[in-house]
Write a protein that holds these residues in place. Structure first.
Motif, mmCIF file in Angstrom:
data_model
loop_
_atom_site.group_PDB
_atom_site.id
_atom_site.type_symbol
_atom_site.label_atom_id
_atom_site.label_comp_id
_atom_site.label_asym_id
_atom_site.label_seq_id
_atom_site.Cartn_x
_atom_site.Cartn_y
_atom_site.Cartn_z
ATOM 1 N N THR A 181 0.810 -1.235 0.000
ATOM 2 C CA THR A 181 0.000 0.000 0.000
ATOM 3 C C THR A 181 0.837 1.275 0.000
ATOM 4 O O THR A 181 0.302 2.354 -0.272
ATOM 5 C CB THR A 181 -0.945 0.034 1.219
ATOM 6 O OG1 THR A 181 -0.164 -0.068 2.426
ATOM 7 C CG2 THR A 181 -1.961 -1.090 1.151
ATOM 8 N N ALA A 182 2.132 1.168 0.273
ATOM 9 C CA ALA A 182 2.984 2.359 0.260
ATOM 10 C C ALA A 182 2.960 3.057 -1.093
ATOM 11 O O ALA A 182 3.245 4.259 -1.183
ATOM 12 C CB ALA A 182 4.415 1.979 0.621
ATOM 13 N N HIS A 183 2.594 2.327 -2.153
ATOM 14 C CA HIS A 183 2.641 2.883 -3.504
ATOM 15 C C HIS A 183 1.251 3.101 -4.102
ATOM 16 O O HIS A 183 1.143 3.414 -5.287
ATOM 17 C CB HIS A 183 3.462 1.968 -4.404
ATOM 18 C CG HIS A 183 4.813 1.643 -3.839
ATOM 19 N ND1 HIS A 183 5.864 2.543 -3.847
ATOM 20 C CD2 HIS A 183 5.270 0.535 -3.200
ATOM 21 C CE1 HIS A 183 6.912 1.994 -3.259
ATOM 22 N NE2 HIS A 183 6.580 0.777 -2.866
ATOM 23 N N LEU A 184 0.203 2.937 -3.287
ATOM 24 C CA LEU A 184 -1.158 3.211 -3.761
ATOM 25 C C LEU A 184 -1.475 4.677 -3.473
ATOM 26 O O LEU A 184 -1.992 5.014 -2.410
ATOM 27 C CB LEU A 184 -2.177 2.288 -3.075
ATOM 28 C CG LEU A 184 -2.035 0.790 -3.365
ATOM 29 C CD1 LEU A 184 -3.168 0.021 -2.696
ATOM 30 C CD2 LEU A 184 -2.026 0.509 -4.869
ATOM 31 N N ASN A 185 -1.175 5.522 -4.404
ATOM 32 C CA ASN A 185 -1.242 6.963 -4.158
ATOM 33 C C ASN A 185 -2.614 7.578 -4.381
ATOM 34 O O ASN A 185 -2.753 8.803 -4.352
ATOM 35 C CB ASN A 185 -0.204 7.666 -5.029
ATOM 36 C CG ASN A 185 1.213 7.323 -4.626
ATOM 37 O OD1 ASN A 185 1.543 7.356 -3.445
ATOM 38 N ND2 ASN A 185 2.044 6.966 -5.597
ATOM 39 N N VAL A 212 -5.167 7.485 3.084
ATOM 40 C CA VAL A 212 -4.913 6.509 4.138
ATOM 41 C C VAL A 212 -3.734 5.620 3.785
ATOM 42 O O VAL A 212 -2.998 5.151 4.658
ATOM 43 C CB VAL A 212 -6.180 5.670 4.419
ATOM 44 C CG1 VAL A 212 -6.538 4.780 3.227
ATOM 45 C CG2 VAL A 212 -6.017 4.832 5.685
ATOM 46 N N TYR A 213 -3.515 5.367 2.496
ATOM 47 C CA TYR A 213 -2.362 4.571 2.070
ATOM 48 C C TYR A 213 -1.076 5.389 2.113
ATOM 49 O O TYR A 213 -0.013 4.873 2.473
ATOM 50 C CB TYR A 213 -2.577 4.024 0.659
ATOM 51 C CG TYR A 213 -3.718 3.039 0.543
ATOM 52 C CD1 TYR A 213 -3.956 2.098 1.533
ATOM 53 C CD2 TYR A 213 -4.557 3.044 -0.565
ATOM 54 C CE1 TYR A 213 -5.001 1.194 1.431
ATOM 55 C CE2 TYR A 213 -5.603 2.143 -0.685
ATOM 56 C CZ TYR A 213 -5.825 1.224 0.322
ATOM 57 O OH TYR A 213 -6.867 0.337 0.212
ATOM 58 N N ARG A 214 -1.155 6.652 1.772
ATOM 59 C CA ARG A 214 0.038 7.502 1.750
ATOM 60 C C ARG A 214 0.501 7.869 3.158
ATOM 61 O O ARG A 214 1.706 8.058 3.384
ATOM 62 C CB ARG A 214 -0.241 8.779 0.958
ATOM 63 C CG ARG A 214 -0.487 8.558 -0.518
ATOM 64 C CD ARG A 214 -0.441 9.875 -1.272
ATOM 65 N NE ARG A 214 -1.499 10.794 -0.830
ATOM 66 C CZ ARG A 214 -2.678 10.907 -1.444
ATOM 67 N NH1 ARG A 214 -2.943 10.165 -2.502
ATOM 68 N NH2 ARG A 214 -3.582 11.760 -1.009
ATOM 69 N N ASP A 215 -0.439 7.955 4.104
ATOM 70 C CA ASP A 215 -0.124 8.528 5.413
ATOM 71 C C ASP A 215 0.090 7.505 6.520
ATOM 72 O O ASP A 215 0.363 7.887 7.658
ATOM 73 C CB ASP A 215 -1.254 9.480 5.841
ATOM 74 C CG ASP A 215 -1.433 10.639 4.874
ATOM 75 O OD1 ASP A 215 -0.490 10.911 4.106
ATOM 76 O OD2 ASP A 215 -2.519 11.247 4.871
ATOM 77 N N ASN A 216 -0.049 6.208 6.217
ATOM 78 C CA ASN A 216 0.068 5.191 7.258
ATOM 79 C C ASN A 216 1.101 4.136 6.876
ATOM 80 O O ASN A 216 1.567 4.091 5.729
ATOM 81 C CB ASN A 216 -1.295 4.528 7.505
ATOM 82 C CG ASN A 216 -2.279 5.463 8.182
ATOM 83 O OD1 ASN A 216 -2.241 5.663 9.386
ATOM 84 N ND2 ASN A 216 -3.151 6.062 7.389
ATOM 85 N N ALA A 236 3.452 -3.803 -6.659
ATOM 86 C CA ALA A 236 3.521 -5.260 -6.764
ATOM 87 C C ALA A 236 4.934 -5.792 -6.555
ATOM 88 O O ALA A 236 5.116 -6.942 -6.132
ATOM 89 C CB ALA A 236 2.995 -5.705 -8.127
ATOM 90 N N ALA A 237 5.940 -4.963 -6.850
ATOM 91 C CA ALA A 237 7.327 -5.416 -6.778
ATOM 92 C C ALA A 237 7.957 -5.210 -5.408
ATOM 93 O O ALA A 237 8.891 -5.934 -5.034
ATOM 94 C CB ALA A 237 8.170 -4.683 -7.829
ATOM 95 N N ASP A 238 7.475 -4.227 -4.642
ATOM 96 C CA ASP A 238 8.048 -3.915 -3.329
ATOM 97 C C ASP A 238 7.495 -4.917 -2.327
ATOM 98 O O ASP A 238 6.511 -4.679 -1.644
ATOM 99 C CB ASP A 238 7.694 -2.478 -2.942
ATOM 100 C CG ASP A 238 8.427 -2.020 -1.693
ATOM 101 O OD1 ASP A 238 9.243 -2.804 -1.155
ATOM 102 O OD2 ASP A 238 8.181 -0.889 -1.252
#
Length: 369
Positions: free
Chosen positions: A107-111, A115-119, A166-168
């Protein structure tokens, strides 16, 4: 084009993967409710372990349950490794063949969602069902965005964001399925009742889960293992203890235990469960809700008194969970022996718990979407 939400919906799935399989079935033209995936995939059985950040988690075996549930709904699951050097052409070909695919992402890359960017990042499953002609972006269906008020959505995701997500790779004891696209195809033989099991079939599915609960230690000992992992976490640094308590709240009240139990209530009623089973189910739900409240209090106070109450609550949860699955198994026996009154099997009690019915273990023994 930046990643962003196109449409937002109030209705959500209970779990991102089982919800995604339900989405795939609908796209394939033969809808399967998420509840049916849980029922057929033994999704009401939970196990404990450590999540991708090393914190305790209480979760059903997601990949196993999702694949079982959709396969038992008369679909075939197809798994293809992601080609990270040519993801655009690969996705275009898969969507032409299957119309939609599931992919596990970081989720770190779901921009597209704050909620994905900040957590903290976690493993998450989304459905990809469209790709631009120039392969610059895709459209996804996200069945569960766990914000302050959870929601689902359709979003545009740049191909670069999708590939990075998907790669991270991140993994936990329960999840290690990144790096693949998952698709389904209809086996053409639809199940009776439009894909919904009748009462007898549903009762059999729940009975099978009761049998697995007592036969497999990962399910039977899950609450005690989760308790031990949580207590070890709470004995760590103040920061780790507070984070662990917040994770316990999320696993109990937001993501797994209570939401799955609410889904299970519908399954029990549809299967014609006894009043005893429904009462035990309601009791288990109340205990998990109370555990969530205690976890928040422990996060805020680190109080030994609150920790003691949590230990007691774990004991009650272990006891009522055993009694619930005993009652579910007994319901099946009662149907087989109808019209006589429901009875519990003494042999089953001895084989599964080693103690008389209702005798629980004394208290004190021993997140991610």
């Amino acid at each position: 084009m930046n990643s962003h939400i196109i449409e937002r919906y109030e209705q959500t799935a209970v779990n991102c993967l089982t919800g995604s399989y339900s989405v795939l079935a609908g796209i394939a033209g033969r809808p399967v409710e998420e509840r049916a995936v849980f029922e057929r995939g033994d999704g009401y059985l939970f196990q404990a372990g450590l999540d991708e950040s090393g914190y305790p988690e209480y979760i059903f075996p997601v990949e196993e349950a999702g694949a079982l549930g959709i396969t038992r709904s008369a679909f075939t699951v197809h798994k293809e490794p992601v080609d990270f050097d040519a993801t655009g052409p690969q996705l275009a070909a898969l969507l032409k063949r299957y119309r939609a695919v599931i992919v596990w992402v970081n989720t770190a890359h779901l921009n597209y969602a704050d909620v994905y960017r900040d957590n903290a990042p976690y493993l998450h499953a989304v459905v990809v069902d469209r790709i631009a002609d120039d392969h610059s972006h895709v459209e996804v269906q996200d069945s569960l965005v766990v914000d302050l008020k959870p929601f689902s959505c359709r979003a545009v995701v740049t191909l670069d964001d999708l590939v990075r997500s998907a790669a991270d790779r991140i993994r936990s004891e329960a999840h290690d399925a990144m790096g693949f696209f998952y698709a389904i195809s209809d086996d053409a033989t639809a199940l009776p009742g439009g894909g919904r099991p009748d009462e007898a079939a549903l009762s059999g599915a729940l009975t099978r889960q009761a049998e697995r609960f007592f036969a497999e230690d990962r399910f039977r000992e899950a609450i005690r293992r989760y308790q031990a992992l949580c207590e070890e976490c709470f004995a760590g640094s103040p920061e780790r203890a507070a984070r662990g308590a917040r994770r316990l709240f999320h696993h109990a009240s937001v993501l797994y235990a209570v939401p799955s139990l609410k889904l299970m209530a519908d399954s029990l009623r549809a299967a014609g469960a006894s009043a005893d089973s429904l009462a035990l189910h309601a009791e288990a739900t109340r205990h998990w809700e109370a555990m969530g409240v205690l976890a928040l209090r422990h996060e805020a106070t680190s109080s030994p008194a609150v920790l003691h109450r949590m230990t007691q609550r774990f004991g009650l949860l272990d006891e009522v969970t055993v009694r619930l699955w005993e009652s579910v198994a007994a319901d099946s026996g009662a149907r087989d022996d109808a019209p006589g009154p429901p009875t519990r099997s003494a042999g089953h009690r001895t084989a599964t718990t080693g103690t008389p019915q209702g005798a629980g273990l004394p208290p004190g023994q021993g997140l991610r979407q």
